[in-house]
Design an enzyme around this catalytic site. Structure first.
Site, mmCIF file in Angstrom:
data_model
loop_
_atom_site.group_PDB
_atom_site.id
_atom_site.type_symbol
_atom_site.label_atom_id
_atom_site.label_comp_id
_atom_site.label_asym_id
_atom_site.label_seq_id
_atom_site.Cartn_x
_atom_site.Cartn_y
_atom_site.Cartn_z
ATOM 1 C CB CYS A 80 -0.858 -0.116 1.090
ATOM 2 S SG CYS A 80 -1.808 -1.468 1.484
ATOM 3 C CB CYS A 133 -0.072 3.621 -4.457
ATOM 4 S SG CYS A 133 0.376 2.461 -5.883
ATOM 5 C CB CYS A 179 -7.282 -0.395 -3.618
ATOM 6 S SG CYS A 179 -5.633 0.573 -4.177
ATOM 7 C CB CYS A 192 -33.118 0.935 11.520
ATOM 8 S SG CYS A 192 -32.694 -0.200 10.410
ATOM 9 C CG HIS A 207 -30.661 1.994 16.155
ATOM 10 N ND1 HIS A 207 -30.056 1.951 17.304
ATOM 11 C CD2 HIS A 207 -31.006 0.991 15.630
ATOM 12 C CE1 HIS A 207 -29.724 0.609 17.482
ATOM 13 N NE2 HIS A 207 -30.429 -0.070 16.528
ATOM 14 C CB CYS A 261 -29.575 -4.599 13.973
ATOM 15 S SG CYS A 261 -29.196 -3.737 15.416
#
Lengths: 288, 107
Positions: free
Chosen positions: A103, A106, A142, A204, A208, A249
Site C-alpha cells: 500500500c 502508492c 484496490c 431501525c 435508533h 441487528c
C-alpha cells in the site's frame, strides 16, 4: 380503568413498542378517542424527531457509553482495537499479492500521510462497479486491482487495513460525498431504515431514532452511528465491521440478515453515513 | 498469523518513580467449553503465563486461566531506578510463546 389498561395492552408489545394500528374487533368505539390522542402524540413525536434530525445527528453514541468504556476507547494503550490498527499499519508497508506491491508504494509511508480524511467520506461512488462502495470494499478492490490479492482469502488483513485507514481519519467530521449518483441509494437506505422487518416487526428507526437512550432488556439503545466502525465490541471480543453489526441487528429482530455486499447493506450504509454527517470519526471505537 | 502485542510505558521516568506498565496482546483465549457445532468441543487455547523482566530480573508474573477475556490487558505498577529493557513474555497452550521488549528511559 379497565378501558385504559386494555388500550395500553393493545398498543404496547412486551418491550413497550407501539404496535401497528389495527383494524378489526379490537378497534371498537371504546378505544376511538384514546386512539386519536395516541395518534396526535405519535405525530408530535414524529415532528420532534424531524426537527432534531434537521439540526444535528444528536448525541454521539460515545457520549452515552459508561465512563469505563469511554476511558478504554480514549486511551490507545487500553483500546484493544489498536491491536488491529497496529496490524494494519504493519501490513501497509508489506508487499503482498501476485504483483508484490505494498500500500505504501502508492499511498505514502503511513495511512495518515495521504489518506487522512478518506474514511470520513465513505461510502462513495465507485465508477468501475457502478455502485456505492464502503471503505472495506474500496480497499479490497484496490488490493485486487493493484496488488493481485484475492479477497476474501484474507478477511483479517482487510479488516486490519480498514482499521488503520479509518484510524487515520480519527476526530474528523463524517463528510459523506454530496454525489447525485448516491441520491437514489440514500433514499432507498432511508426507506430500509424506516421499514419494519422480521418476526419482531421492528424498523431501525423505531429503536435508533425514536428510543435512543432507553433500554432494550438491560442494554442501552444507542443512536446507531457508523462513525466508530470498525469497532471493538466486548460482546464479540474482536474488531468487527459495520455490516457485521447490522447483521446482528437483523437477527436481533428475527429477520433474514441482508447478505454482505447486498444492495440493501449498501443502501443502508450510504444512508447511515449521511444521517450522521458532522459526527467525528471514532474508529476504532469500543462498544459493549 | 503474526502475534500482535502492545506494551505501553511512560516516555520519561524520574529515578525511583512508580510507573504503570500496560500490555495488550491479541489472543482468542478460547476457554475449551464451546461446542464446535459438529458434536465436539472447541479445544482450549488460552494464555497460561505472563512474565516480565527488567534487565533479566523478574519483576512481575501472572498465571492466566480460562475465565480471562480475549485480548487480555495486563497492567501493573513498577518502581524504576535506572534505565533498562523491559522484556515481556506470554506463554500459552499449543506451544504459544511471544516475547516483546520495551525500553525504559530514566532521566
Amino acid at each position: 380503568m379497565r378501558g385504559r389498561r386494555s388500550t395500553a395492552l393493545e398498543h404496547e408489545g412486551a418491550m413497550g413498542m407501539p404496535r401497528r394500528p389495527r383494524s378489526g374487533p379490537l378497534n371498537g368505539p371504546l378505544h376511538g378517542p384514546l386512539n386519536g390522542l395516541l395518534k396526535r402524540l405519535m405525530a408530535l413525536a414524529g415532528l420532534l424527531s424531524v426537527v432534531s434530525a434537521a439540526t444535528a445527528a444528536g448525541p454521539s453514541a460515545f457520549s452515552m457509553m459508561s465512563p469505563q468504556l469511554q476511558a478504554m476507547q480514549r486511551d490507545d494503550s487500553l483500546n484493544p482495537g489498536m491491536l488491529w490498527v497496529l496490524d494494519g499499519q504493519a501490513r501497509w508497508s508489506r508487499a503482498e499479492g501476485a504483483v508484490g506491491k505494498a500500500c505504501a508504494d502508492c499511498h505514502g509511508t503511513t495511512p495518515a500521510e495521504r489518506l487522512r480524511g478518506v474514511a470520513a467520506a465513505y461510502p462513495a461512488w465507485d465508477a468501475a462497479s457502478g455502485q456505492p462502495v464502503n471503505l472495506g470494499e474500496r480497499i479490497a478492490a484496490c488490493r485486487s486491482r493493484h496488488q493481485g490479492v484475492r479477497e476474501p482469502s484474507a478477511p483479517d488483513a482487510l479488516l486490519a487495513l480498514e482499521a488503520a485507514v479509518a484510524h487515520a481519519s480519527r476526530g474528523l467530521p463524517m463528510a459523506p460525498p454530496d454525489d447525485t449518483r448516491l441520491q437514489p441509494w440514500r433514499a432507498r437506505g432511508q426507506a430500509l431504515w424506516q421499514q419494519r422487518i422480521g418476526q419482531l416487526d421492528l424498523s431501525c428507526a423505531q429503536c435508533h431514532d425514536e428510543r435512543v437512550g432507553r433500554r432494550l432488556g438491560g442494554s442501552l439503545i444507542p443512536p446507531g452511528h457508523a462513525a466508530g466502525y470498525p469497532t471493538y465490541r466486548l460482546e464479540w471480543q474482536a474488531l468487527g465491521s459495520l455490516q457485521r453489526r447490522i447483521r446482528n441487528c437483523n437477527t436481533g429482530v428475527r429477520a433474514e440478515p441482508w447478505l454482505p455486499g447486498s444492495d440493501e447493506m449498501r443502501a443502508l450504509e450510504v444512508y447511515m453515513a449521511w444521517r450522521e454527517r458532522g459526527l467525528p470519526v471514532e474508529a476504532p471505537a469500543v462498544r459493549p | 498469523m503474526t502475534v500482535r502485542a502492545l506494551i505501553t510505558v511512560p516516555p520519561a521516568i524520574r529515578p525511583g518513580e512508580v510507573i504503570e506498565i500496560r500490555t495488550l496482546i491479541a489472543h482468542p483465549m478460547e476457554a475449551g467449553h464451546r461446542s464446535d457445532g459438529q458434536g465436539g468441543v472447541v479445544p482450549r487455547r488460552i494464555l497460561r503465563r505472563f512474565t516480565c523482566r527488567l534487565d533479566g530480573q523478574p519483576v512481575f508474573s501472572a498465571e492466566l486461566h480460562a475465565a480471562v477475556a480475549a485480548n487480555p490487558l495486563i497492567a501493573f505498577p513498577l518502581r524504576v531506578q535506572a534505565s533498562g529493557t523491559l522484556e515481556c513474555r506470554w506463554e500459552g497452550d499449543d506451544g504459544f510463546a511471544h516475547t516483546q521488549t520495551a525500553a525504559l528511559r530514566v532521566a
